[in-house]
Scaffold this motif. Structure first.
Motif, PDB file in Angstrom:
ATOM      1  N   GLU A  43      42.248   8.009 -18.536  1.00 21.38           N
ATOM      2  CA  GLU A  43      42.609   6.138 -18.712  1.00 21.38           C
ATOM      3  C   GLU A  43      42.069   5.404 -18.247  1.00 21.38           C
ATOM      4  O   GLU A  43      42.955   4.107 -18.843  1.00 21.38           O
ATOM      5  N   ARG A  44      41.128   5.073 -17.899  1.00 25.83           N
ATOM      6  CA  ARG A  44      40.252   3.926 -17.655  1.00 25.83           C
ATOM      7  C   ARG A  44      40.053   3.106 -19.581  1.00 25.83           C
ATOM      8  O   ARG A  44      40.275   2.283 -20.382  1.00 25.83           O
ATOM      9  N   ALA A  45      39.836   3.834 -20.144  1.00 21.29           N
ATOM     10  CA  ALA A  45      39.577   4.448 -21.990  1.00 21.29           C
ATOM     11  C   ALA A  45      40.102   3.809 -22.426  1.00 21.29           C
ATOM     12  O   ALA A  45      40.312   2.660 -23.282  1.00 21.29           O
ATOM     13  N   VAL A  46      41.021   4.413 -22.352  1.00 23.89           N
ATOM     14  CA  VAL A  46      42.959   4.131 -22.567  1.00 23.89           C
ATOM     15  C   VAL A  46      43.271   2.226 -22.504  1.00 23.89           C
ATOM     16  O   VAL A  46      43.762   1.850 -23.313  1.00 23.89           O
ATOM     17  N   SER A  47      43.289   2.500 -21.760  1.00 23.10           N
ATOM     18  CA  SER A  47      43.338   0.986 -20.779  1.00 23.10           C
ATOM     19  C   SER A  47      42.228  -0.266 -21.786  1.00 23.10           C
ATOM     20  O   SER A  47      43.074  -1.077 -21.926  1.00 23.10           O
ATOM     21  N   ARG A  48      41.167   0.320 -21.554  1.00 21.13           N
ATOM     22  CA  ARG A  48      40.378  -0.692 -22.523  1.00 21.13           C
ATOM     23  C   ARG A  48      40.226  -0.929 -23.399  1.00 21.13           C
ATOM     24  O   ARG A  48      40.602  -2.100 -23.906  1.00 21.13           O
ATOM     25  N   ILE A  49      40.912   0.511 -24.993  1.00 19.56           N
ATOM     26  CA  ILE A  49      41.657   0.089 -25.627  1.00 19.56           C
ATOM     27  C   ILE A  49      42.451  -0.373 -26.105  1.00 19.56           C
ATOM     28  O   ILE A  49      43.021  -1.031 -27.008  1.00 19.56           O
ATOM     29  N   ILE A  50      43.916  -0.445 -24.675  1.00 21.00           N
ATOM     30  CA  ILE A  50      44.727  -0.885 -25.519  1.00 21.00           C
ATOM     31  C   ILE A  50      44.575  -2.768 -25.029  1.00 21.00           C
ATOM     32  O   ILE A  50      44.989  -3.393 -26.000  1.00 21.00           O
ATOM     33  N   SER A  51      43.566  -2.801 -24.082  1.00 25.75           N
ATOM     34  CA  SER A  51      43.249  -4.139 -24.087  1.00 25.75           C
ATOM     35  C   SER A  51      42.737  -5.088 -25.231  1.00 25.75           C
ATOM     36  O   SER A  51      42.556  -6.301 -25.430  1.00 25.75           O
ATOM     37  N   ASP A  52      41.338  -4.464 -25.735  1.00 25.34           N
ATOM     38  CA  ASP A  52      41.054  -4.588 -26.958  1.00 25.34           C
ATOM     39  C   ASP A  52      41.586  -5.033 -28.219  1.00 25.34           C
ATOM     40  O   ASP A  52      41.842  -6.055 -28.752  1.00 25.34           O
ATOM     41  N   LEU A  53      43.340  -3.781 -28.455  1.00 24.02           N
ATOM     42  CA  LEU A  53      43.777  -4.208 -29.565  1.00 24.02           C
ATOM     43  C   LEU A  53      44.676  -5.320 -29.016  1.00 24.02           C
ATOM     44  O   LEU A  53      45.367  -5.858 -30.394  1.00 24.02           O
ATOM     45  N   GLU A  54      44.889  -5.622 -28.327  1.00 23.51           N
ATOM     46  CA  GLU A  54      45.917  -6.243 -27.224  1.00 23.51           C
ATOM     47  C   GLU A  54      45.073  -7.335 -27.929  1.00 23.51           C
ATOM     48  O   GLU A  54      45.467  -8.819 -28.958  1.00 23.51           O
ATOM     49  N   GLN A  55      44.099  -8.047 -27.429  1.00 14.01           N
ATOM     50  CA  GLN A  55      43.343  -8.948 -27.641  1.00 14.01           C
ATOM     51  C   GLN A  55      43.470  -8.980 -28.726  1.00 14.01           C
ATOM     52  O   GLN A  55      43.261 -10.700 -28.619  1.00 14.01           O
TER      53      GLN A  55
END
Length: 120
Positions: A43-55
């Motif tokens: 879940e932590r990796a997914v959160s980081r990826i979502i943050s990257d995609l949003e940024q």
């Protein structure tokens, strides 16, 4: 606490960012826990990826109660120079299938063609 998904060794054709983006495109109301299970990530990796995609503007979300409603920008172009000008929608068209297509058996043109005689 959920178990950490089994890790994968070796290389793959699709990046984790593409897998997460495809999972979200397939279900804009999907939960991080469900993405993690589907993509075999934490879940932590997914959160980081979502943050990257949003940024970088590939993804945005709105909060509706306790649920996130994601929106993918289909016109945003892919990042790598080799795919210059290719929109995210083109990638997602390959990765996201309609649920009816996923459940249906492959058609004759989707099956691998093998002209060699069967082994005995």
């Amino acid at each position: 606490m959920a178990a950490v998904p089994e890790s994968h060794t070796g290389w793959t054709f699709i990046t984790n960012h593409a897998r997460v983006l495809a999972a979200i495109a397939d279900n804009p109301n999907i939960r991080i826990r469900e993405i993690a299970a589907h993509c075999r990530l934490t879940e932590r990796a997914v959160s980081r990826i979502i943050s990257d995609l949003e940024q970088d503007g590939y993804l945005s979300h709105t909060r509706e109660g306790r649920t996130n409603n994601y929106r993918v920008d289909p016109d945003k172009v892919l990042r790598h120079p080799a795919e210059a000008g290719l929109p995210v929608a083109s990638l997602l068209s390959l990765l996201v299938q309609d649920e009816t297509e996923r459940a249906a058996p492959p058609t004759a043109h989707e099956l691998p063609q093998n002209n060699a005689p069967a082994a005995r």
